[in-house]
Design a protein around this motif. Sequence first.
Motif, PDB file in Angstrom:
ATOM      1  N   UNK A  30       0.839  -1.199   0.000  1.00  0.00           N
ATOM      2  CA  UNK A  30       0.000   0.000   0.000  1.00  0.00           C
ATOM      3  C   UNK A  30       0.877   1.254   0.000  1.00  0.00           C
ATOM      4  N   UNK A  31       1.802   1.366   0.975  1.00  0.00           N
ATOM      5  CA  UNK A  31       2.738   2.486   0.986  1.00  0.00           C
ATOM      6  C   UNK A  31       3.824   2.247   2.026  1.00  0.00           C
ATOM      7  N   UNK A  32       4.882   3.043   1.925  1.00  0.00           N
ATOM      8  CA  UNK A  32       5.975   2.988   2.898  1.00  0.00           C
ATOM      9  C   UNK A  32       6.362   4.423   3.237  1.00  0.00           C
ATOM     10  N   UNK A  33       6.617   4.668   4.504  1.00  0.00           N
ATOM     11  CA  UNK A  33       6.971   6.001   4.979  1.00  0.00           C
ATOM     12  C   UNK A  33       8.128   5.910   5.961  1.00  0.00           C
ATOM     13  N   UNK A  34       9.107   6.794   5.795  1.00  0.00           N
ATOM     14  CA  UNK A  34      10.132   6.982   6.822  1.00  0.00           C
ATOM     15  C   UNK A  34       9.689   8.171   7.651  1.00  0.00           C
ATOM     16  N   UNK A  35       9.719   8.023   8.967  1.00  0.00           N
ATOM     17  CA  UNK A  35       9.212   9.079   9.846  1.00  0.00           C
ATOM     18  C   UNK A  35       9.989   9.113  11.154  1.00  0.00           C
ATOM     19  N   UNK A  36       9.547   9.956  12.039  1.00  0.00           N
ATOM     20  CA  UNK A  36      10.128  10.159  13.371  1.00  0.00           C
ATOM     21  C   UNK A  36      11.621  10.487  13.267  1.00  0.00           C
ATOM     22  N   UNK A  37      11.881  11.766  13.088  1.00  0.00           N
ATOM     23  CA  UNK A  37      13.260  12.223  12.940  1.00  0.00           C
ATOM     24  C   UNK A  37      13.922  12.455  14.291  1.00  0.00           C
ATOM     25  N   UNK A  38      15.233  12.510  14.240  1.00  0.00           N
ATOM     26  CA  UNK A  38      16.026  12.839  15.418  1.00  0.00           C
ATOM     27  C   UNK A  38      16.135  14.362  15.455  1.00  0.00           C
ATOM     28  N   UNK A  39      15.454  14.993  16.403  1.00  0.00           N
ATOM     29  CA  UNK A  39      15.492  16.450  16.507  1.00  0.00           C
ATOM     30  C   UNK A  39      14.681  17.142  15.423  1.00  0.00           C
ATOM     31  N   UNK A  40      14.872  18.438  15.304  1.00  0.00           N
ATOM     32  CA  UNK A  40      14.167  19.253  14.314  1.00  0.00           C
ATOM     33  C   UNK A  40      15.031  19.318  13.059  1.00  0.00           C
ATOM     34  N   UNK A  41      14.619  18.606  12.025  1.00  0.00           N
ATOM     35  CA  UNK A  41      15.410  18.535  10.800  1.00  0.00           C
ATOM     36  C   UNK A  41      14.667  19.185   9.644  1.00  0.00           C
ATOM     37  N   UNK A  42      15.406  19.547   8.610  1.00  0.00           N
ATOM     38  CA  UNK A  42      14.796  20.074   7.387  1.00  0.00           C
ATOM     39  C   UNK A  42      13.954  19.000   6.714  1.00  0.00           C
ATOM     40  N   UNK A  43      14.475  17.785   6.681  1.00  0.00           N
ATOM     41  CA  UNK A  43      13.782  16.652   6.057  1.00  0.00           C
ATOM     42  C   UNK A  43      12.775  16.085   7.056  1.00  0.00           C
ATOM     43  N   UNK A  44      11.502  16.063   6.678  1.00  0.00           N
ATOM     44  CA  UNK A  44      10.439  15.642   7.592  1.00  0.00           C
ATOM     45  C   UNK A  44       9.986  14.193   7.378  1.00  0.00           C
ATOM     46  N   UNK A  45       9.843  13.765   6.118  1.00  0.00           N
ATOM     47  CA  UNK A  45       9.387  12.406   5.791  1.00  0.00           C
ATOM     48  C   UNK A  45       9.950  12.015   4.438  1.00  0.00           C
ATOM     49  N   UNK A  46       9.986  10.716   4.191  1.00  0.00           N
ATOM     50  CA  UNK A  46      10.221  10.202   2.849  1.00  0.00           C
ATOM     51  C   UNK A  46       9.122   9.185   2.589  1.00  0.00           C
ATOM     52  N   UNK A  47       8.446   9.343   1.459  1.00  0.00           N
ATOM     53  CA  UNK A  47       7.370   8.445   1.070  1.00  0.00           C
ATOM     54  C   UNK A  47       7.817   7.615  -0.127  1.00  0.00           C
ATOM     55  N   UNK A  48       7.529   6.339  -0.084  1.00  0.00           N
ATOM     56  CA  UNK A  48       7.865   5.451  -1.195  1.00  0.00           C
ATOM     57  C   UNK A  48       6.583   4.908  -1.797  1.00  0.00           C
ATOM     58  N   UNK A  49       6.528   4.926  -3.133  1.00  0.00           N
ATOM     59  CA  UNK A  49       5.388   4.329  -3.820  1.00  0.00           C
ATOM     60  C   UNK A  49       5.844   3.845  -5.190  1.00  0.00           C
ATOM     61  N   UNK A  50       5.221   2.810  -5.697  1.00  0.00           N
ATOM     62  CA  UNK A  50       5.568   2.360  -7.043  1.00  0.00           C
ATOM     63  C   UNK A  50       4.880   3.247  -8.084  1.00  0.00           C
ATOM     64  N   UNK A  51       5.530   3.403  -9.219  1.00  0.00           N
ATOM     65  CA  UNK A  51       4.961   4.125 -10.347  1.00  0.00           C
ATOM     66  C   UNK A  51       5.244   3.325 -11.609  1.00  0.00           C
ATOM     67  N   UNK A  77      19.738   8.586  10.496  1.00  0.00           N
ATOM     68  CA  UNK A  77      20.207   9.912  10.133  1.00  0.00           C
ATOM     69  C   UNK A  77      19.323  10.479   9.048  1.00  0.00           C
ATOM     70  N   UNK A  78      18.194  11.064   9.302  1.00  0.00           N
ATOM     71  CA  UNK A  78      17.662  11.450  10.612  1.00  0.00           C
ATOM     72  C   UNK A  78      16.492  10.587  11.103  1.00  0.00           C
ATOM     73  N   UNK A  79      16.123   9.501  10.374  1.00  0.00           N
ATOM     74  CA  UNK A  79      14.893   8.789  10.726  1.00  0.00           C
ATOM     75  C   UNK A  79      15.125   7.605  11.674  1.00  0.00           C
ATOM     76  N   UNK A  80      14.155   7.417  12.569  1.00  0.00           N
ATOM     77  CA  UNK A  80      14.187   6.309  13.516  1.00  0.00           C
ATOM     78  C   UNK A  80      13.137   5.245  13.204  1.00  0.00           C
ATOM     79  N   UNK A  81      12.217   5.537  12.276  1.00  0.00           N
ATOM     80  CA  UNK A  81      11.095   4.639  12.023  1.00  0.00           C
ATOM     81  C   UNK A  81      10.815   4.531  10.528  1.00  0.00           C
ATOM     82  N   UNK A  82      10.556   3.290  10.086  1.00  0.00           N
ATOM     83  CA  UNK A  82      10.069   3.036   8.735  1.00  0.00           C
ATOM     84  C   UNK A  82       8.775   2.245   8.881  1.00  0.00           C
ATOM     85  N   UNK A  83       7.723   2.688   8.198  1.00  0.00           N
ATOM     86  CA  UNK A  83       6.416   2.040   8.304  1.00  0.00           C
ATOM     87  C   UNK A  83       6.019   1.474   6.946  1.00  0.00           C
ATOM     88  N   UNK A  84       5.795   0.175   6.905  1.00  0.00           N
ATOM     89  CA  UNK A  84       5.337  -0.501   5.688  1.00  0.00           C
ATOM     90  C   UNK A  84       3.875  -0.858   5.873  1.00  0.00           C
TER      91      UNK A  84
END
Length: 134
Positions: free
Chosen positions: A24-45, A83-90
């Motif tokens: 369905x989807x994959x998301x990298x989330x929960x960063x270490x501290x306040x970072x410029x990069x907030x999330x990365x989303x993965x999806x097939x195209x 660096x910077x994410x602590x969590x990946x959600x599939x």
Amino acid sequence: MAFQTEFALFWESVKESMAQYTFAKLTLAKTIGDTELKNIYMRPVLVDDQVRISLIARYKTEEVESFHTLDEAFFVLSSYMNNPFLTALLFTTENDLTFKLNKKRIGSIVEQAPTFKSASDVVLEMKEKQLSID
């Protein structure tokens, strides 16, 4: 790093969900501290009936999209773990898997009931056209 082995196991579940058309989807989330990069989303195209992976990096002020093979996506995403994410959600239609790094940076995988009832639209189209991910 010690967590790389666990992340590789997590990634096997990502590949399996693509192969079984349950992704369905994959998301990298929960960063270490306040970072410029907030999330990365993965999806097939689909690009000319070839399956590619879209990675959308969401920053505070912009989004940047890049396209990869599934193997390339693994190396890109694994470089952001700790660096910077602590969590990946599939999210799949069978279950949700969460890869987490604790304070000691030891990885673990937690399985939960599925959030999504159907796979992503592109995965359903892949199934209909009998396309597989390279």
